[in-house]
Design an enzyme around this catalytic site. Structure first.
Site, mmCIF file in Angstrom:
data_model
loop_
_atom_site.group_PDB
_atom_site.id
_atom_site.type_symbol
_atom_site.label_atom_id
_atom_site.label_comp_id
_atom_site.label_asym_id
_atom_site.label_seq_id
_atom_site.Cartn_x
_atom_site.Cartn_y
_atom_site.Cartn_z
ATOM 1 N N TYR A 1 0.651 -1.471 -0.375
ATOM 2 C CA TYR A 1 -0.483 -0.170 -0.119
ATOM 3 C C TYR A 1 0.919 0.773 0.001
ATOM 4 O O TYR A 1 2.294 1.520 1.121
ATOM 5 C CB TYR A 1 -0.965 0.384 1.065
ATOM 6 C CG TYR A 1 -1.876 -0.492 1.099
ATOM 7 C CD1 TYR A 1 -3.222 0.941 -0.292
ATOM 8 C CD2 TYR A 1 -2.795 -1.427 1.908
ATOM 9 C CE1 TYR A 1 -4.639 0.359 -0.305
ATOM 10 C CE2 TYR A 1 -4.723 -1.656 1.144
ATOM 11 C CZ TYR A 1 -5.034 -1.039 -0.179
ATOM 12 O OH TYR A 1 -6.450 -0.765 -0.240
ATOM 13 N N GLU B 1 -0.605 5.212 -0.106
ATOM 14 C CA GLU B 1 -1.627 6.664 -0.490
ATOM 15 C C GLU B 1 -0.591 7.497 -0.626
ATOM 16 O O GLU B 1 0.260 7.783 0.343
ATOM 17 C CB GLU B 1 -2.716 6.540 0.452
ATOM 18 C CG GLU B 1 -3.412 5.552 -0.629
ATOM 19 C CD GLU B 1 -3.744 4.543 1.077
ATOM 20 O OE1 GLU B 1 -2.695 4.141 1.392
ATOM 21 O OE2 GLU B 1 -4.931 4.430 1.136
ATOM 22 N N ASP C 1 -6.008 13.461 -25.048
ATOM 23 C CA ASP C 1 -6.399 12.418 -25.010
ATOM 24 C C ASP C 1 -5.555 11.405 -25.893
ATOM 25 O O ASP C 1 -5.997 11.407 -27.210
ATOM 26 C CB ASP C 1 -8.036 12.033 -24.938
ATOM 27 C CG ASP C 1 -7.643 10.414 -24.725
ATOM 28 O OD1 ASP C 1 -6.973 9.757 -24.502
ATOM 29 O OD2 ASP C 1 -8.432 10.202 -23.758
ATOM 30 N N THR D 1 -3.486 6.179 -22.259
ATOM 31 C CA THR D 1 -3.420 4.850 -21.383
ATOM 32 C C THR D 1 -2.284 4.302 -21.758
ATOM 33 O O THR D 1 -0.860 4.558 -23.299
ATOM 34 C CB THR D 1 -4.214 4.444 -22.628
ATOM 35 O OG1 THR D 1 -4.513 4.586 -23.423
ATOM 36 C CG2 THR D 1 -5.930 4.239 -21.451
ATOM 37 N N LYS E 1 -1.805 0.697 -25.135
ATOM 38 C CA LYS E 1 -2.691 0.729 -26.387
ATOM 39 C C LYS E 1 -1.576 0.469 -27.756
ATOM 40 O O LYS E 1 -0.587 -0.157 -27.098
ATOM 41 C CB LYS E 1 -3.997 1.683 -26.975
ATOM 42 C CG LYS E 1 -4.966 1.307 -25.931
ATOM 43 C CD LYS E 1 -5.958 2.819 -26.531
ATOM 44 C CE LYS E 1 -6.967 2.486 -25.916
ATOM 45 N NZ LYS E 1 -7.285 2.955 -24.586
ATOM 46 N N ARG F 1 -1.967 -2.395 -18.776
ATOM 47 C CA ARG F 1 -3.198 -1.363 -18.891
ATOM 48 C C ARG F 1 -2.926 -0.496 -17.644
ATOM 49 O O ARG F 1 -2.034 -1.078 -16.682
ATOM 50 C CB ARG F 1 -4.708 -2.240 -18.319
ATOM 51 C CG ARG F 1 -5.039 -3.488 -18.697
ATOM 52 C CD ARG F 1 -5.871 -3.927 -19.246
ATOM 53 N NE ARG F 1 -6.939 -3.308 -19.949
ATOM 54 C CZ ARG F 1 -7.522 -3.062 -20.843
ATOM 55 N NH1 ARG F 1 -6.636 -3.968 -21.547
ATOM 56 N NH2 ARG F 1 -8.109 -2.627 -21.660
HETATM 57 N N1 DSN Z 1 -11.230 3.557 -25.513
HETATM 58 C C1 DSN Z 1 -11.708 2.891 -25.597
HETATM 59 C C2 DSN Z 1 -10.859 1.979 -27.313
HETATM 60 O O1 DSN Z 1 -10.352 2.469 -28.300
HETATM 61 O O2 DSN Z 1 -11.302 0.458 -26.928
HETATM 62 C C3 DSN Z 1 -12.303 2.354 -24.652
HETATM 63 O O3 DSN Z 1 -12.389 2.847 -23.930
#
Ligand code: DSN
Length: 430
Positions: free
Chosen positions: A45, A47, A190, A216, A219, A225
């Site tokens: 943990y 925080e 984003d 993210t 991808k 993730r």
């Molecule tokens: N951003 C989405 C995707 O492109 O699959 C998932 O939230």
């Protein structure tokens, strides 16, 4: 007794290995990323942030998080990296919470134009706790900057999102910045879908133009993730408190203890993304997507294709996803700009090349893959979405039943399996 879950993991491993993964937001991580992700770091943990934790015993965790932050800043050229967001949606929510008072106005690309839920869609908390307006795309499918400017001047949003999930064109961050600067809005890019392309040098970077970047990590960036929030030099100049406002929104605002195993795995992936090999990978993703698009009669400038299947009939996205699944090819149904069918039974599919490229496939293979896709899609002809909405659920159920028995799809699936098995999967092997 061993948990039954391990059998299921093996089953899923088989699916990933013998199928063609073409959802453009998915990818395969390396064995090293998996090693960090499955490590004992999950036990701790922590925080707070490095040097300011609530619990003891965080000396090593501080070093790990600092290393992840250092690598993120270096890779993207940012000034302050936050690596604790559990994933993309909490990252975007935290940025909104940090920069906009509840009830304040945000502006983003509409869902049906290729935007994301967290950019203020009515069903997302970012659209419920905040007021939101959408801009869209023009008849050519590209972002309509005249509309962005007109809406921004009229409504004076506090935050403008420049980001996409189903948009096959290069994003012009400079144009967004001009509009955001004129109306005094924070500009947040984003780049979840394209961050791997940005660090690979095959998509322009938003960093010089925006205040904050979110992405993210799972991808095109090919990490676990998770998500990064990057505050830029421009952002800190505009508001020296920007980073601490967003950190407070992450913790204690939205989350508890960070997932330290995930942070470590992100750091491993960031290090991998610094290699010349990764640059080659990113460039191949884009080359592969261009070939795939040409073979399928559509167009792209990045890693994804948004394919309106009107040539096959009305509202064919769901049927296409079903037959492709049965053929061992994974894609997702997707709305297309000016959608005429329905959000749940849309007209198109979205597919892309990041995962296939991670398996070493190149232009030659994309032509073969396009052949498999077209072969499977022949089976949807004549199965147009019923106009009567009440009958759609039963229609899809019957369609699935019929297609499960379809011999042509079974044959294509065997060919796909044979073909896919020639390409080792990172983290799984051959
Ligand atoms: N951003 C989405 C995707 O492109 O699959 C998932 O939230």
């Amino acid at each position: 007794m061993q948990s039954g879950i391990f059998k299921l993991i093996e089953k899923e491993k088989r699916r990933q290995k013998y199928g063609l993964e073409m959802i453009p937001s998915e990818n395969f991580v390396s064995a090293d990323v998996l090693r960090a992700l499955g490590s004992i770091l999950t036990n701790k943990y922590s925080e707070g942030f490095p040097g300011a934790r609530y619990y003891g015993g965080n000396e090593v965790i501080d070093e790990i998080e600092d290393e992840a932050r250092r690598l993120a800043n270096k890779l993207f050229g940012a000034k302050h990296a936050i690596v604790q967001a559990y994933s993309g949606s909490p990252a975007n929510f935290a940025v909104t919470l940090g920069l906009v008072e509840p009830g304040g106005l945000v502006m983003g690309l509409g869902l049906s134009s290729g935007g994301h839920l967290t950019h203020g869609a009515p069903v997302s908390l970012t659209g419920k706790l905040f007021k939101a307006i959408n801009y869209g795309v023009g008849a050519d499918g590209r972002i309509d900057f005249a509309e962005v400017e007109q809406l921004a001047k009229k409504h004076k949003p506090k935050l403008i999102w420049a980001g996409i999930t189903a948009y096959p064109f290069i994003l012009d961050f400079k144009k967004f910045a001009k509009i955001a600067d004129e109306v005094g809005a924070y500009l947040v890019a984003d780049i979840s879908h394209i961050s791997g392309l940005v660090v690979g040098g095959v998509h322009p970077s938003p960093v010089p133009y925006v205040d904050v970047v979110t992405t993210t990590t799972h991808k095109t960036l090919r990490g676990p993730r998770g998500a990064l929030i990057l505050v830029t030099k421009k952002g800190l100049k505009k508001d020296p408190e920007l980073a601490s406002k967003i950190e407070k929104a992450i913790f204690p605002g939205l989350q508890g203890g960070p997932h330290n195993h995930q942070t470590a795995a992100i750091a491993v992936a960031l290090q991998e993304a610094m290699s010349p090999k990764f640059k080659k990978y990113a460039s191949q993703v884009v080359k592969n997507a261009a070939v795939l698009a040409k073979e399928l009669g559509t167009y792209t400038e990045n890693h994804l294709l948004l394919w309106d299947l009107y040539d096959y009939g009305f509202g064919m996205g769901y049927q296409a996803q079903i037959v492709l699944d049965l053929a061992g090819i994974t894609v997702n149904k997707n709305t297309v700009p000016g959608e005429k069918a329905s959000p749940y039974y849309p007209s198109g599919i979205r597919l892309g090349t990041p995962a296939l490229t991670s398996r070493g496939m190149k232009e030659k293979e994309m032509k073969i893959v396009a052949g498999f896709v077209k072969e499977a899609l022949e089976e949807i002809r004549g199965f147009d979405l019923p106009q009567n909405q009440e009958t759609r659920k039963d229609f899809i159920k019957d369609f699935k039943e019929k297609m499960r028995k379809n011999k042509n799809l079974k044959r294509t699936c065997l060919q796909v399996e044979k073909f896919a098995s020639r390409f080792p999967v990172p983290g799984i092997g051959s």
